[in-house]
Design a protein around this motif. Structure first.
Motif, PDB file in Angstrom:
ATOM      1  N   UNK A 147       1.117  -1.310   0.347  1.00  0.00           N
ATOM      2  CA  UNK A 147       0.127   0.023   0.223  1.00  0.00           C
ATOM      3  C   UNK A 147       0.967   1.269   0.479  1.00  0.00           C
ATOM      4  N   UNK A 148       2.470   0.988   0.786  1.00  0.00           N
ATOM      5  CA  UNK A 148       2.688   2.845   0.962  1.00  0.00           C
ATOM      6  C   UNK A 148       3.443   2.889  -0.675  1.00  0.00           C
ATOM      7  N   UNK A 149       4.137   1.650  -1.239  1.00  0.00           N
ATOM      8  CA  UNK A 149       4.316   1.995  -2.666  1.00  0.00           C
ATOM      9  C   UNK A 149       3.868   1.787  -3.505  1.00  0.00           C
ATOM     10  N   UNK A 150       2.697   1.425  -3.745  1.00  0.00           N
ATOM     11  CA  UNK A 150       1.633   2.025  -4.414  1.00  0.00           C
ATOM     12  C   UNK A 150       1.546   3.276  -4.424  1.00  0.00           C
ATOM     13  N   UNK A 151       1.193   4.145  -3.088  1.00  0.00           N
ATOM     14  CA  UNK A 151       1.488   5.408  -2.507  1.00  0.00           C
ATOM     15  C   UNK A 151       1.923   6.582  -2.706  1.00  0.00           C
ATOM     16  N   UNK A 152       3.401   5.828  -3.192  1.00  0.00           N
ATOM     17  CA  UNK A 152       4.232   6.549  -3.082  1.00  0.00           C
ATOM     18  C   UNK A 152       5.038   7.168  -4.684  1.00  0.00           C
ATOM     19  N   UNK A 153       5.023   5.133  -4.944  1.00  0.00           N
ATOM     20  CA  UNK A 153       5.303   5.101  -6.118  1.00  0.00           C
ATOM     21  C   UNK A 153       4.486   4.910  -7.530  1.00  0.00           C
TER      22      UNK A 153
END
Length: 264
Positions: A107-113
Motif C-alpha cells: 500500500x505504501x509502495x503504491x501510494x508513493x511510487x
C-alpha cells in the motif's frame, strides 16, 4: 564481458572482455563490479580469490554500510564514496537505498511510487549521479583509481550492484571506447542476477497484493533510467569526455592512463 561465478558475492561481474572499438577489449581481472560484499568469503570463492583484489570502492550510504558491512579481508584497501550523500543530507533518501522497506508494504509502495512515480524517481536519482557533488566525487575516485597501476584489481559496488554501480560501469566503458549498444547491454545484463537475489522479496510483495510491475521497476534496471543520466551529460556537457573533464575534474592525462591500463 563475462559474469564471474561467485557463491558469496551478489551480482559479481568482470568488465574484462567487453568489446571496444577497433576490435579491442577491456583487459580481464582489473575492473570488477558487484553488489554488497557482506558475505564475501575468499576461502569459499576460489575464482574471486584468484583475482587478487587490492582495492574496493563502496558507493553505499552510511545506513547501508552499517546494516550490511562489507566483509573484506585484510590487505584490501577500501574507499568509501557515498554517491547519494548529498540526497541523504537533504532529507531525500532515494528508493535505491531502501528497497527492502518499500517492498515490505504494497500500500505504501503504491501510494508513493505507483502511477509512473517510480520511473520519475529513478530518473531523478540517475540525473543526480551526474550533477551532485557527492556523485561527482565518487565517480572521480573511480576513474583516478582505475588509472593508477598501484590500485591493482579494483572492485566497485553498491547494494544491489545495479544503479550507482551501473552508472560507474557506463562511464568507464564509454571512456574506453565501447559503443552505445555494448554499454546498454552491459547495463541491462545485471537484471537476471538482481531479480534472482530479490525473488523472495518480490514474491512476498505480490502475495500481499502488490503490483508485480512496480516491484520490477524498483529492483530492475531499464534503458529509460540510464537514458536520464546520459541525457543529463549531453545537456550539461555535450559529451562523456567533457563530463569527465569538466564535471568530474579528471584530467586528459588520467583518462589516457586509464585507457592504456585497461584496453587490451
Amino acid at each position: 564481458m563475462t559474469a564471474t561465478p561467485s557463491t558469496t558475492v551478489a551480482n559479481f561481474r568482470d568488465l574484462g572482455g567487453t568489446p571496444l572499438s577497433g576490435g579491442r577489449t577491456v583487459r580481464t581481472g582489473l575492473v570488477l563490479r558487484s553488489g554488497q560484499l557482506d558475505r564475501l568469503d575468499l576461502d569459499a570463492d576460489p575464482a574471486v580469490a584468484a583475482l587478487g583484489l587490492r582495492t574496493v570502492i563502496d558507493f553505499r550510504t552510511e545506513a547501508e554500510r552499517v546494516a550490511h558491512p562489507d566483509q573484506v579481508p585484510e590487505g584490501i584497501r577500501v574507499l568509501v564514496e557515498d554517491v547519494l550523500a548529498d540526497k541523504v543530507s537533504a532529507g531525500r533518501m532515494p528508493a535505491a537505498a531502501q528497497l527492502k522497506d518499500l517492498l515490505a508494504d504494497p500500500a505504501v509502495a503504491q501510494e508513493h511510487l505507483g502511477g509512473g512515480k517510480v520511473q520519475a524517481l529513478f530518473a531523478d536519482i540517475y540525473r543526480s549521479f551526474v550533477t551532485s557533488g557527492s556523485g561527482q566525487a565518487a565517480y572521480r575516485t573511480l576513474l583516478t583509481e582505475l588509472a593508477d597501476p598501484d590500485a591493482g584489481p579494483l572492485l566497485f559496488h553498491c547494494t544491489a550492484g545495479k544503479d550507482r554501480t551501473g552508472w560507474g560501469a557506463t562511464v568507464v566503458l564509454a571512456l574506453l571506447g565501447a559503443d552505445d549498444e555494448t554499454i546498454v547491454a552491459e547495463y541491462l545484463s545485471v537484471n537476471p542476477a538482481v531479480r534472482q537475489a530479490f525473488a523472495p522479496m518480490i514474491e512476498g510483495f505480490t502475495a500481499a497484493g502488490g503490483d508485480p510491475d512496480l516491484a520490477l521497476a524498483l529492483i530492475g534496471v531499464f534503458p529509460s533510467y540510464l537514458r536520464a543520466a546520459m541525457d543529463e551529460v549531453e545537456t550539461r556537457y555535450g559529451s562523456m569526455e567533457k563530463y569527465v573533464r569538466e564535471g568530474l575534474g579528471v584530467s586528459d592525462e588520467t583518462v589516457e592512463a586509464l585507457r592504456a591500463r585497461l584496453v587490451g
